[in-house]
Design a protein around this motif. Sequence first.
Motif, PDB file in Angstrom:
ATOM      1  N   SER A 145       6.145   5.085   8.803  1.00 34.83           N
ATOM      2  CA  SER A 145       6.359   4.027   7.805  1.00 34.83           C
ATOM      3  C   SER A 145       5.022   3.449   7.351  1.00 34.83           C
ATOM      4  N   THR A 160       3.502   6.004   4.966  1.00 38.78           N
ATOM      5  CA  THR A 160       4.187   5.950   3.671  1.00 38.78           C
ATOM      6  C   THR A 160       3.703   4.759   2.851  1.00 38.78           C
ATOM      7  N   ALA A 161       3.612   3.600   3.481  1.00 43.24           N
ATOM      8  CA  ALA A 161       3.148   2.393   2.780  1.00 43.24           C
ATOM      9  C   ALA A 161       1.704   2.568   2.307  1.00 43.24           C
ATOM     10  N   ALA A 178       0.197   5.383   1.620  1.00 41.55           N
ATOM     11  CA  ALA A 178       0.187   6.361   0.530  1.00 41.55           C
ATOM     12  C   ALA A 178       0.579   5.708  -0.794  1.00 41.55           C
ATOM     13  N   GLU A 179       1.543   4.795  -0.745  1.00 44.64           N
ATOM     14  CA  GLU A 179       1.931   4.058  -1.957  1.00 44.64           C
ATOM     15  C   GLU A 179       0.784   3.171  -2.447  1.00 44.64           C
ATOM     16  N   LEU A 180       0.100   2.536  -1.521  1.00 50.18           N
ATOM     17  CA  LEU A 180      -1.047   1.696  -1.873  1.00 50.18           C
ATOM     18  C   LEU A 180      -2.158   2.541  -2.483  1.00 50.18           C
ATOM     19  N   LYS A 181      -2.357   3.724  -1.941  1.00 44.10           N
ATOM     20  CA  LYS A 181      -3.380   4.619  -2.473  1.00 44.10           C
ATOM     21  C   LYS A 181      -3.117   4.955  -3.938  1.00 44.10           C
ATOM     22  N   LYS A 182      -1.847   5.137  -4.293  1.00 38.39           N
ATOM     23  CA  LYS A 182      -1.486   5.438  -5.684  1.00 38.39           C
ATOM     24  C   LYS A 182      -1.904   4.326  -6.633  1.00 38.39           C
ATOM     25  N   GLN A 183      -1.915   3.093  -6.130  1.00 39.88           N
ATOM     26  CA  GLN A 183      -2.265   1.931  -6.941  1.00 39.88           C
ATOM     27  C   GLN A 183      -3.767   1.702  -7.017  1.00 39.88           C
ATOM     28  N   ARG A 184      -4.515   2.321  -6.133  1.00 38.22           N
ATOM     29  CA  ARG A 184      -5.963   2.104  -6.033  1.00 38.22           C
ATOM     30  C   ARG A 184      -6.694   3.383  -6.418  1.00 38.22           C
TER      31      ARG A 184
END
Length: 64
Positions: free
Chosen positions: A21, A24-25, A27-33
């Motif tokens: 988890s 996953t979180a 990886a989502e943050l990486k998409k935003q940065r």
Amino acid sequence: MGSILVFVQTQGQKVLKGSLSAVTAAAELKKQRSGAKLVGLVLGGQAAAAASAAAAYGFDEVVY
């Protein structure tokens, strides 16, 4: 830019499901940065083997 560091919990050479988890979180943050690097940190007696297992979860780098 910068790095997102995730502590990966392991038992022996295996990555524990509880870490997924966080991965996953992150990886989502990486998409935003833009330009961010996802780095996994593995500690313990069998860290090298566990780091190889952790690499399968999409980290840009795994350190141990």
